[in-house]
Design a protein around this motif. Structure first.
Motif, short mmCIF file in Angstrom:
data_model
loop_
_atom_site.label_atom_id
_atom_site.label_comp_id
_atom_site.label_asym_id
_atom_site.label_seq_id
_atom_site.Cartn_x
_atom_site.Cartn_y
_atom_site.Cartn_z
N VAL A 132 -1.89 66.55 124.36
CA VAL A 132 -0.70 67.80 124.61
C VAL A 132 0.04 67.58 123.69
CG1 VAL A 132 0.51 68.93 126.35
CG2 VAL A 132 -1.66 68.17 127.03
N ALA A 141 4.77 61.20 137.43
CA ALA A 141 4.32 60.05 138.25
C ALA A 141 3.76 58.79 137.26
CB ALA A 141 3.41 60.44 139.46
N ARG A 156 -7.72 50.50 134.86
CA ARG A 156 -7.33 49.69 133.88
C ARG A 156 -7.36 48.14 133.93
NH1 ARG A 156 -5.75 53.24 129.58
NH2 ARG A 156 -5.58 55.12 130.82
N ALA A 199 1.59 62.97 133.50
CA ALA A 199 0.95 61.40 133.71
C ALA A 199 0.72 60.67 132.41
CB ALA A 199 0.01 61.50 134.77
N HIS A 217 2.98 49.50 136.77
CA HIS A 217 1.84 48.72 137.54
C HIS A 217 0.88 49.62 138.45
CE1 HIS A 217 3.51 45.03 136.27
NE2 HIS A 217 4.55 45.28 136.83
N THR A 261 -8.06 65.07 123.67
CA THR A 261 -7.44 65.95 123.05
C THR A 261 -5.83 65.68 123.80
OG1 THR A 261 -9.22 67.42 123.68
CG2 THR A 261 -6.94 68.35 123.63
N ASP A 286 3.56 55.12 135.14
CA ASP A 286 4.27 54.28 134.15
C ASP A 286 5.63 55.23 133.51
OD1 ASP A 286 2.52 52.52 134.60
OD2 ASP A 286 1.87 52.16 132.53
N GLU A 291 -5.75 62.40 126.18
CA GLU A 291 -5.98 61.99 124.61
C GLU A 291 -6.88 60.98 124.70
OE1 GLU A 291 -2.31 60.25 123.21
OE2 GLU A 291 -3.04 60.84 121.25
N ASP A 292 -7.40 60.27 125.63
CA ASP A 292 -8.48 59.06 125.86
C ASP A 292 -9.92 59.98 126.09
OD1 ASP A 292 -10.10 56.83 126.49
OD2 ASP A 292 -8.63 56.09 127.98
N GLY A 297 -2.55 63.68 131.07
CA GLY A 297 -2.82 62.45 130.66
C GLY A 297 -3.96 62.17 131.78
N MET A 299 -4.83 56.31 135.29
CA MET A 299 -5.17 55.93 136.85
C MET A 299 -4.13 57.01 137.89
SD MET A 299 -5.54 51.98 136.78
CE MET A 299 -6.08 52.21 138.49
N SER A 341 -8.87 43.71 131.30
CA SER A 341 -8.25 42.47 130.87
C SER A 341 -8.66 41.15 131.98
CB SER A 341 -6.57 42.46 130.62
OG SER A 341 -6.09 42.84 131.74
N LYS A 342 -9.32 41.82 132.99
CA LYS A 342 -9.63 40.47 134.06
C LYS A 342 -11.24 40.47 134.14
CE LYS A 342 -5.92 42.00 136.43
NZ LYS A 342 -5.35 42.60 135.51
C1 LIG Z 1 -5.19 46.14 129.98
C2 LIG Z 1 -4.40 46.42 131.16
C3 LIG Z 1 -4.28 45.60 132.36
C4 LIG Z 1 -3.67 46.00 133.28
N1 LIG Z 1 -3.46 45.05 134.51
C5 LIG Z 1 -2.97 45.18 135.47
C6 LIG Z 1 -2.61 44.51 136.62
O1 LIG Z 1 -3.46 43.80 136.66
N2 LIG Z 1 -1.94 44.79 137.56
C7 LIG Z 1 -1.20 45.91 137.64
O2 LIG Z 1 -0.34 46.21 138.60
N3 LIG Z 1 -1.20 46.69 136.49
C8 LIG Z 1 -1.75 46.47 135.47
N4 LIG Z 1 -1.76 47.22 134.39
C9 LIG Z 1 -1.08 48.48 134.34
C10 LIG Z 1 -1.73 49.72 135.04
O3 LIG Z 1 -3.00 49.99 134.49
C11 LIG Z 1 -0.76 50.70 134.82
O4 LIG Z 1 0.31 50.79 135.23
C12 LIG Z 1 -1.69 52.24 135.39
O5 LIG Z 1 -2.66 52.32 134.48
C13 LIG Z 1 -0.61 53.54 134.96
O6 LIG Z 1 -1.07 54.54 135.21
P1 LIG Z 1 -0.66 56.04 134.43
O7 LIG Z 1 -1.54 57.05 134.87
O8 LIG Z 1 0.83 56.13 134.57
O9 LIG Z 1 -0.77 55.44 132.83
P2 LIG Z 1 -2.15 55.23 132.08
O10 LIG Z 1 -3.43 54.86 132.91
O11 LIG Z 1 -1.94 54.39 131.06
O12 LIG Z 1 -2.65 56.90 131.60
C14 LIG Z 1 -2.00 57.60 130.85
C15 LIG Z 1 -2.95 58.59 129.98
O13 LIG Z 1 -2.24 59.48 129.40
C16 LIG Z 1 -3.05 59.77 128.13
N5 LIG Z 1 -1.99 60.51 127.35
C17 LIG Z 1 -0.63 60.07 126.76
N6 LIG Z 1 0.16 61.13 126.15
C18 LIG Z 1 -0.78 62.17 126.23
C19 LIG Z 1 -0.76 63.54 125.85
N7 LIG Z 1 0.40 63.70 125.03
N8 LIG Z 1 -1.65 64.14 125.78
C20 LIG Z 1 -2.91 63.91 126.59
N9 LIG Z 1 -3.01 62.63 127.20
C21 LIG Z 1 -1.94 61.78 127.11
C22 LIG Z 1 -3.44 58.45 127.77
O14 LIG Z 1 -4.36 58.82 126.83
C23 LIG Z 1 -3.77 57.91 129.05
O15 LIG Z 1 -5.22 58.30 129.20
C24 LIG Z 1 -2.80 46.94 133.48
C25 LIG Z 1 -2.78 47.91 132.32
C26 LIG Z 1 -3.54 47.63 131.18
C27 LIG Z 1 -3.48 48.55 129.81
#
Ligand SMILES: Cc1cc2nc3c(=O)[nH]c(=O)nc-3n(C[C@H](O)[C@H](O)[C@H](O)COP(=O)(O)OP(=O)(O)OC[C@H]3O[C@@H](n4cnc5c(N)ncnc54)[C@H](O)[C@@H]3O)c2cc1C
Length: 397
Positions: free
Chosen positions: A80, A272, A44, A106, A290, A78, A274, A36-37, A10, A13, A48-49
């Motif tokens: 996983v 770690a 992120r 992640a 978040h 790519t 979401d 995958e991105d 992943g 963030m 939206s802001k």
């Molecule tokens: C438009 C938007 C606005 C937001 N605004 C806020 C805000 O104002 N305040 C706030 O607190 N939170 C906000 N969030 C939430 C915050 O961005 C997320 O909580 C945070 O990005 C989570 O981080 P993460 O790394 O867990 O997941 P993500 O940042 O979603 O990253 C997950 C990554 O994993 C990749 N992935 C998934 N499955 C696979 C796989 N099998 N193989 C390879 N890669 C994979 C995805 O492509 C992605 O790149 C917002 C989210 C979005 C989408």
């Protein structure tokens, strides 16, 4: 096969903050990020802001997280598809294999979709930078955008797009925008901003089916009425992307279950962000979608991948900005709980406390009240010792 000391599945963030966390402890160990991105990690919330409201908000300077500074190797675009915990490898959708000594899952969440509508150029589930680029092109062309879901991403997108001159229709099952989070007087004021800016509201309605035509989308609502638009943004929230972990035999409940040091039940595998369900020091076991959590927990996961073995003890806050309104919050902010409002200026500046059936504070909303999240955490930590008459005036702007 490419081997990494630290492999992150992943590229969101958490991936950025974890790579930085690793580097705080281990300056040299190899880091791989498979995502995958198609873009490297970016902030992120900007999608939206600020990218809609601040013309000076530059991608390279303010949104790109520049994770390459950590020396990580990226494998982008790519997916996983499997984790082999015995062999300590992952397999990707292009048939490649990557070895690891320590693995961090992640993968964030998978957006929920609308019946009959798969993601496309006109059906955006709005998680990625690619979705932003597409919606920006549509909005610049003066499109009519339907937004389904009045949660925080749906409301931010509706506000951002309408302020850029496009037509917006917001569809939500609630009778009032924000009604699931805010007490009625605040939700009424919140909703009025959307009306004032010309957002068309279709409230108390669900989408029962949708279809895509050559030129747009057609949504049928549960009263039989129809919304025709050039594109739809589906803001129905996410399901944590836990399948990889579950298939690899790791314990999954609401999210991938981790300990206070963010380890799964395999000592070499961490999770770690979401996707992770972790024991919060104040609020108990939970999963958080978040950015504050993604950054702090990601950093801690990175440090622990590199053997720091430290407890994650941060209770995260979250925030949103819509039109001229903004808030920060800690804990459970939901009108399924009882609310106690403490306004300095009604619906403009103040604090809303969310109480459970035992009158314990479970969540705190800081409305236009800034830099008070530590005070809010303190109230939540001391909730058992507080009676409701002790709350008014306790946190002020
Ligand atoms: C438009 C938007 C606005 C937001 N605004 C806020 C805000 O104002 N305040 C706030 O607190 N939170 C906000 N969030 C939430 C915050 O961005 C997320 O909580 C945070 O990005 C989570 O981080 P993460 O790394 O867990 O997941 P993500 O940042 O979603 O990253 C997950 C990554 O994993 C990749 N992935 C998934 N499955 C696979 C796989 N099998 N193989 C390879 N890669 C994979 C995805 O492509 C992605 O790149 C917002 C989210 C979005 C989408």
């Amino acid at each position: 096969m490419t081997d990494y000391r630290y492999l992150i599945v992943g590229g969101g963030m958490v991936a950025d903050s974890a790579a930085r966390g690793v580097r705080e402890i281990d300056p040299d160990g190899s880091i791989g990020i498979v995502s995958e991105d198609v873009d490297r990690p970016y902030a992120r919330p900007a999608l939206s802001k600020k990218l809609w409201t601040d013309p000076e908000f530059d991608w390279d300077e303010k949104v790109d997280l520049h994770t390459e500074e950590t020396g990580a190797t990226f494998v982008l675009g790519t997916r996983v598809t499997a984790i082999d915990r015995t062999g300590k490898t992952v397999t990707t959708d292009d048939g490649a294999t990557h070895g690891y000594e320590r693995l961090l899952i992640a993968t964030g969440g998978k957006p929920r979709s609308l019946p009959g509508l798969e993601p496309s150029e006109r059906v955006l589930d709005y998680r990625s930078a690619a979705d932003y680029r597409r919606l920006r092109a549509l909005a610049d062309a003066g499109a009519h955008v339907a937004v389904v879901g009045g949660g925080y991403i749906g409301t931010e997108i509706a506000a951002g797009v309408v302020q850029n001159g496009a037509r917006v229709t917001l569809v939500d099952p609630d009778e009032i925008v924000g009604g699931r989070m805010f007490p009625e007087d605040l939700a009424t004021a919140f909703q009025q901003r959307f009306v004032d800016h010309g957002v068309e509201l279709r409230l108390g309605r669900r989408v029962t089916s949708g279809s895509e035509t050559d030129t747009g989308v057609v949504l049928t609502l549960d009263d039989g009425s129809v919304v025709e638009a050039d594109a739809v943004v589906v803001g129905l929230g996410i399901e944590p992307a836990t399948a990889l972990a579950a298939d690899a035999g790791l314990t999954v409940r609401d999210g991938i279950l981790v300990s206070s040091t963010l380890r799964t039940d395999d000592d070499s595998v961490f999770a770690a962000g979401d996707v992770a369900e972790y024991p919060d020091r104040i609020l108990g076991t939970r999963r958080v979608e978040h950015v504050d959590n993604a950054q702090q927990q990601g950093r801690q996961a990175g440090r622990n991948l590199a053997d720091a073995d430290e407890t994650y003890d941060h209770t995260p806050m979250f925030y949103s900005d819509v039109f001229d309104m903004g808030y920060e919050a800690v804990g459970q902010v939901s009108t399924s709980l009882r609310t106690l409002e403490d306004w300095q200026e009604p619906t403009v500046t103040g604090v809303v406390y969310y109480l459970d059936d035992d009158q314990l504070v479970r969540g705190i909303l800081l409305w236009n009240v800034w830099d008070k999240t530590d005070e809010a955490r303190k109230v939540l930590a001391e909730a058992h010792a507080l009676t409701t008459d002790m709350l008014p005036g306790r946190i002020t702007a």
